[in-house]
Design a protein around this motif. Structure first.
Motif, PDB file in Angstrom:
ATOM      1  N   ASP A   1       0.801  -1.221   0.000  1.00 28.28           N
ATOM      2  CA  ASP A   1       0.000   0.000   0.000  1.00 28.28           C
ATOM      3  C   ASP A   1       0.836   1.274   0.000  1.00 28.28           C
ATOM      4  OD1 ASP A   1       0.970  -0.377   2.511  1.00 28.28           O
ATOM      5  OD2 ASP A   1      -0.887   0.100   3.569  1.00 28.28           O
ATOM      6  N   ILE A   2       2.144   1.180  -0.232  1.00 28.33           N
ATOM      7  CA  ILE A   2       3.005   2.354  -0.374  1.00 28.33           C
ATOM      8  C   ILE A   2       3.831   2.168  -1.649  1.00 28.33           C
ATOM      9  CG2 ILE A   2       3.138   2.754   2.112  1.00 28.33           C
ATOM     10  CD1 ILE A   2       5.918   1.502   2.064  1.00 28.33           C
ATOM     11  N   PRO A   3       4.455   3.239  -2.169  1.00 31.09           N
ATOM     12  CA  PRO A   3       5.287   3.068  -3.372  1.00 31.09           C
ATOM     13  C   PRO A   3       6.421   2.070  -3.124  1.00 31.09           C
ATOM     14  CG  PRO A   3       4.864   5.400  -2.963  1.00 31.09           C
ATOM     15  CD  PRO A   3       4.370   4.665  -1.757  1.00 31.09           C
ATOM     16  N   TYR A   4       6.423   0.975  -3.866  1.00 33.13           N
ATOM     17  CA  TYR A   4       7.446  -0.047  -3.651  1.00 33.13           C
ATOM     18  C   TYR A   4       8.244  -0.357  -4.921  1.00 33.13           C
ATOM     19  CZ  TYR A   4       3.968  -3.168  -5.752  1.00 33.13           C
ATOM     20  OH  TYR A   4       3.068  -3.746  -6.604  1.00 33.13           O
ATOM     21  N   THR A   5       7.935   0.329  -6.027  1.00 40.13           N
ATOM     22  CA  THR A   5       8.734   0.161  -7.232  1.00 40.13           C
ATOM     23  C   THR A   5       9.816   1.235  -7.274  1.00 40.13           C
ATOM     24  OG1 THR A   5       7.475   1.632  -8.694  1.00 40.13           O
ATOM     25  CG2 THR A   5       6.618  -0.601  -8.377  1.00 40.13           C
ATOM     26  N   ASP A   6      10.624   1.231  -8.341  1.00 34.90           N
ATOM     27  CA  ASP A   6      11.679   2.237  -8.466  1.00 34.90           C
ATOM     28  C   ASP A   6      11.211   3.459  -9.260  1.00 34.90           C
ATOM     29  OD1 ASP A   6      11.511   1.117 -10.959  1.00 34.90           O
ATOM     30  OD2 ASP A   6      13.629   0.560 -11.110  1.00 34.90           O
ATOM     31  N   ILE A   7       9.907   3.642  -9.392  1.00 38.71           N
ATOM     32  CA  ILE A   7       9.324   4.850  -9.976  1.00 38.71           C
ATOM     33  C   ILE A   7       8.487   5.524  -8.902  1.00 38.71           C
ATOM     34  CG2 ILE A   7       7.888   5.819 -11.800  1.00 38.71           C
ATOM     35  CD1 ILE A   7      10.374   4.467 -12.863  1.00 38.71           C
TER      36      ILE A   7
END
Length: 315
Positions: free
Chosen positions: A234-240
């Motif tokens: 539920d939080i930004p976990y990719t490299d973008i």
């Protein structure tokens, strides 16, 4: 060099970052989040941005700074270093000599209409390359001096296992952590850094090694050696990353980063009460985020005026 503020939560130094960092103890920092001068933007209102006559001067300076980062970062530590898209590849190579590079994050800066800065004003037909509307963040972990591609935990585990006279298969089996295909895969993956043990698995690991080879020095406590990384769905976990930039306000730092992004980095990559270092503190937003999350911050800023603002914002 001047100590502006010292509380249990925040330490603010005014002075050149290299001079201040040289006074700090080895392995005393758990997380570095910092935004060095980009050198490419050449902005007079950003300290250090016009200090270098050549690119080589800049690389030599950044390499000296990174030596101190390497010395200060604890074995469980992480580094987030901002870089311009033009320089990011070279910054990554330079840092790769001293740290295990994990990601090159792209911060896309998806601003609302009317807050796109120079992108909105640029005459698109005159462009001869793609408009630079992102920044890079080099994400890395602490590494051993003789092997920057290996985390301290992986190296220590292999050394301890061999001293105990166990193979990866034997140690995995003794822990009851057999994989379905590769029976030694669990410990092997930990040693190579492909993943890390949970706190429960680490407890089993320590217990087995102590039972089999009590004469071998035991592994340290979990949080002293395992790099924190608390990503969730539920939080930004990719490299973008899609964090909007900070809108203009009176007194805004020209390179100020959004508080929400600082909170994200610190929450994911540190434990409560960890020490977070920003040696180009600017607006002091890293310190604000660290304080909000129950971490301790060490901020270094060369401008006395900015130090005054940081202290005011922290009070």
């Amino acid at each position: 060099m001047n100590l502006y503020l010292q509380t249990p939560e925040i330490t603010v130094w005014q002075g050149h970052c290299l001079e201040v960092m040289q006074t700090l103890p080895d392995a005393s920092v758990n997380l570095i989040v910092t935004d060095p001068p980009y050198h490419t933007t050449k902005k007079a209102n950003i300290a250090g941005d016009k200090d270098f006559k050549t690119d080589e001067d800049y690389w030599e300076w950044l390499d000296i700074i990174s030596q101190q980062w390497q010395r200060l970062l604890a074995p469980n530590g992480s580094l987030y270093c901002f870089a311009s898209p033009k320089m990011a590849a070279r910054v990554e190579v330079l840092l790769g000599k001293r740290f295990n590079i994990l990601s090159s994050i792209t911060w896309t800066k998806p601003n609302e209409p009317g807050y796109d800065g120079w992108k909105q004003k640029t005459k698109k037909e005159s462009l001869r390359s793609w408009y630079l509307h992102s920044e890079r963040i080099i994400f890395a972990e602490a590494a051993l001096p003789d092997n920057p591609n290996q985390s301290p935990f992986g190296t220590l585990l292999r050394k301890t296992r061999l001293a105990a006279g166990m193979s990866t298969i034997e140690l995995t089996g003794a822990m009851g952590e057999y994989g379905k295909v590769n029976h030694g895969g669990t410990v092997s993956n930990w040693e190579t850094g492909r993943n890390i043990p949970t706190a429960e698995q680490y407890g089993k690991l320590k217990a087995v090694l102590k039972q089999v080879a009590p004469e071998v020095p035991g592994l340290p406590d979990y949080q002293q050696i395992i790099r924190p990384f608390f990503a969730t769905a539920d939080i930004p976990y990719t490299d973008i990353w899609d964090f909007p930039t900070v809108k203009h306000y009176p007194g805004k730092h020209p390179a100020e980063k959004p508080l929400e992004m600082m909170l994200h980095m610190i929450k994911v990559s540190s434990y409560p009460d960890d020490v977070v270092l920003d040696c180009f503190a600017g607006s002091g937003v890293v310190g604000q985020a660290a304080k909000m999350l129950g971490r301790r911050a060490v901020l270094i800023e060369i401008s006395a005026n900015l130090c005054d603002k940081i202290v005011k914002n922290m009070s």
